[in-house]
Write a protein that holds these residues in place. Structure first.
Motif, PDB file in Angstrom:
ATOM      1  N   PRO A 189      10.206  -7.793 -15.855  1.00  0.00           N
ATOM      2  CA  PRO A 189       9.291  -7.575 -15.010  1.00  0.00           C
ATOM      3  C   PRO A 189       8.477  -9.029 -16.686  1.00  0.00           C
ATOM      4  N   SER A 190       8.120 -10.293 -15.574  1.00  0.00           N
ATOM      5  CA  SER A 190       7.645 -11.605 -15.631  1.00  0.00           C
ATOM      6  C   SER A 190       6.973 -11.080 -17.220  1.00  0.00           C
ATOM      7  N   GLY A 369       5.785  -1.896  -4.770  1.00  0.00           N
ATOM      8  CA  GLY A 369       4.973  -1.720  -5.786  1.00  0.00           C
ATOM      9  C   GLY A 369       5.290   0.003  -5.647  1.00  0.00           C
ATOM     10  N   TRP A 370       4.802   0.721  -7.268  1.00  0.00           N
ATOM     11  CA  TRP A 370       4.891   2.420  -7.006  1.00  0.00           C
ATOM     12  C   TRP A 370       4.032   2.802  -5.789  1.00  0.00           C
ATOM     13  N   ASN A 371       3.631   2.606  -5.100  1.00  0.00           N
ATOM     14  CA  ASN A 371       2.915   3.471  -5.335  1.00  0.00           C
ATOM     15  C   ASN A 371       3.215   3.339  -3.106  1.00  0.00           C
ATOM     16  N   TRP A 386      12.741  -6.032  -1.759  1.00  0.00           N
ATOM     17  CA  TRP A 386      12.073  -7.441  -1.771  1.00  0.00           C
ATOM     18  C   TRP A 386      10.749  -7.533  -2.720  1.00  0.00           C
ATOM     19  N   PRO A 387      10.641  -7.480  -3.777  1.00  0.00           N
ATOM     20  CA  PRO A 387      10.161  -7.966  -4.379  1.00  0.00           C
ATOM     21  C   PRO A 387       9.377  -8.956  -4.954  1.00  0.00           C
ATOM     22  N   LEU A 388       7.746  -8.703  -5.533  1.00  0.00           N
ATOM     23  CA  LEU A 388       7.031 -10.333  -5.949  1.00  0.00           C
ATOM     24  C   LEU A 388       6.633 -10.231  -7.252  1.00  0.00           C
ATOM     25  N   TYR A 389       5.925  -9.131  -7.310  1.00  0.00           N
ATOM     26  CA  TYR A 389       5.488  -9.594  -8.640  1.00  0.00           C
ATOM     27  C   TYR A 389       5.383  -8.270  -9.625  1.00  0.00           C
ATOM     28  N   ALA A 390       5.317  -8.381 -10.883  1.00  0.00           N
ATOM     29  CA  ALA A 390       4.494  -6.977 -11.661  1.00  0.00           C
ATOM     30  C   ALA A 390       5.802  -6.501 -12.333  1.00  0.00           C
ATOM     31  N   GLU A 391       6.058  -5.503 -12.164  1.00  0.00           N
ATOM     32  CA  GLU A 391       6.776  -4.147 -12.168  1.00  0.00           C
ATOM     33  C   GLU A 391       8.211  -4.293 -11.024  1.00  0.00           C
TER      34      GLU A 391
END
Length: 482
Positions: A189-190, A369-371, A386-391
């Motif tokens: 994660p960033s 996102g986890w949810n 296709w993830p964007l941000y956070a974890e």
């Protein structure tokens, strides 16, 4: 037995708040001795929180859950800085302390403060719990593997004096106890790769080690290896109680009194079973125009029916949540809406849980996102990551490589306000991911998704592992009430 009161402190932001409230509902439904107060800190940007808590107020009051809005605080830290959340939560401490003192003052003699349940990013509130002489529990809204990552990185930094931020732009493959497979540094994660953000983030991990227990929104059958690794990483008692989901979702009122989302459901009702690919990127997900056009070309070429939640990014340099377009045609390729009118629908906000539950949906292009991940598992929905941000890059790796439940579109893509991918994912890559997702009908991956889905539903009912874990948590809370 006197009534035991728990104080819940969620991180501001819908993803964390909704999970925490759903967990509160589980606790009070399970044991009549518990009542709960949720203290709500208000971010300067999130207008959704008010409408959500208004809609809840009546239904939860009857269930021994109180929602208390704390006074607004003016943080002098720039909201887009790596340390904003830390300062913001810290500056809410006096209000939390006051709210709990007021509760205690107005309570009857049978009332006892049993402890605090604190969101994973509000660990500074452990100090307030200590002042009241009650135990703290952490509510961890991400995966067990991610808790393992936090604890492992923190010990690498503090015990082996490693500078974690050196993994930025690294091609290294790293061994993490919470994964069987080596983890590419490019999906870290960033927040752990940036100097100003890594330290406060790893401070949370340090504080988590000292609490009475960690309640994790996951379940044993989904992450057996990760959960098994936590004790060796120095985690306190762990209670996997997931999936904790808000399946009723929110139905949004339109200005004209109707409900947003009705037309989406009507459109889905007309589509064949499992034929539609759903693209939705969470409350913070949006793309710039070049990327939007590539997605459009991919959808058109794939030939699959689609439902696409397309949101307008906040103005450049402004930290805010995406909004709906007045007219999406302004960013789409010319004639796209006409050419795809028979097979596709472009929408703004989407009632995600209701859409995933619909029989017409056959695959989900998700930010991981986890949810959203837990929702897709609950509904047995195969995912293209296709993830964007956070974890989300980390979650995508877990889903695709570690658990074999998803296909990849671009696992190391980043659209983070602090660190952004400079590349555009091409129409070819997106189309390839969509086809792999939609055309693998009888494949191993689909079978696995269906199996895990069935387990996710069994785990929360009597006899299930998360049901038992919640029971142990309640016993622990009641036995440790001062």
């Amino acid at each position: 037995m006197a009534n035991a009161e728990l104080v819940l402190v969620p991180t501001p932001g819908m993803g964390h708040l909704v999970s925490m409230v759903e967990m509160a509902k589980l606790l009070v439904a399970r044991d009549s001795r518990l009542s709960i107060t949720v203290l709500i800190m208000k971010l300067p940007i999130d207008s959704e929180v008010d409408s959500y808590t208004d809609s809840l107020a009546a239904s939860v009051a009857a269930a021994r859950i109180r929602l208390v809005h704390l006074p607004c605080v003016n943080s002098d830290t720039e909201i887009s800085s790596g340390s904003f959340l830390t300062h913001f939560v810290e500056s809410n401490k006096p209000h939390v302390k006051q709210a709990v003192a007021d509760l205690a003052g107005s309570a009857s003699s049978t009332w006892r403060l049993a402890g605090f349940v604190i969101d994973m990013f509000c660990t500074t509130m452990i100090d307030v719990a200590n002042e009241f002489g009650v135990p703290s529990y952490i509510f961890f809204t991400s995966s067990a593997a991610f808790l393992g990552l936090m604890l492992h990185l923190q010990s690498l930094q503090d015990e082996q004096h490693m500078d974690i931020t050196e993994f930025k732009d690294s091609a290294a493959e790293l061994d993490f106890p919470s994964f069987v497979n080596p983890l590419p540094a490019k999906v870290l994660p960033s927040v752990v790769l940036l100097k100003e953000a890594a330290q406060p983030f790893l401070e949370h991990a340090k504080r988590i080690r000292a609490v009475k227990g960690v309640i994790i929104n996951t379940f044993e059958e989904l992450e057996p290896h990760a959960l098994g690794s936590l004790a060796g990483l120095g985690a306190p008692a762990v209670y996997p109680v997931g999936p904790v989901l808000n399946l009723k979702g929110e139905s949004k009122k339109k200005a004209d009194g109707g409900h947003r989302g009705d037309d989406i459901m009507e459109w889905l009702n007309e589509q064949p079973p499992s034929s539609v690919v759903f693209l939705c990127f969470g409350s913070g997900g949006s793309f710039h125009e070049d990327q939007v056009k590539e997605i459009a070309h991919a959808l058109e070429r794939s030939g699959h029916r689609f439902l696409w939640s397309l949101r307008r990014p906040p103005p450049k340099g402004k930290f805010d949540l995406p909004r709906d377009y007045t007219d999406p045609a302004e960013v789409l390729p010319e004639g796209f809406l006409d050419r795809t009118a028979g097979i596709g629908k472009v929408i703004g906000w989407a009632p995600q849980a209701a859409v995933l539950a619909h029989p017409a949906i056959g695959g989900f292009v998700s930010h991981c996102g986890w949810n959203s991940t837990l929702e897709s598992i609950w509904f047995g929905m195969a995912v293209a990551a296709w993830p964007l941000y956070a974890e989300q890059q980390f979650n995508a790796f877990e889903l695709v490589v570690e658990l074999g439940l998803a296909v990849e579109i671009k696992m190391d893509y980043r659209k983070d306000f602090r660190m952004e991918s400079k590349f555009v994912v091409t129409a070819e890559e997106i189309e390839g991911g969509i086809k792999k997702l939609m055309e693998d009908v009888g494949g191993e991956r689909r079978k696995k998704v269906k199996e895990v889905s069935e387990k996710s539903r069994k785990t929360v009912v009597e006899g299930g592992s998360s049901y038992s874990s919640l029971g142990r948590l309640i016993e622990d809370i009641l036995n440790n009430t001062p």
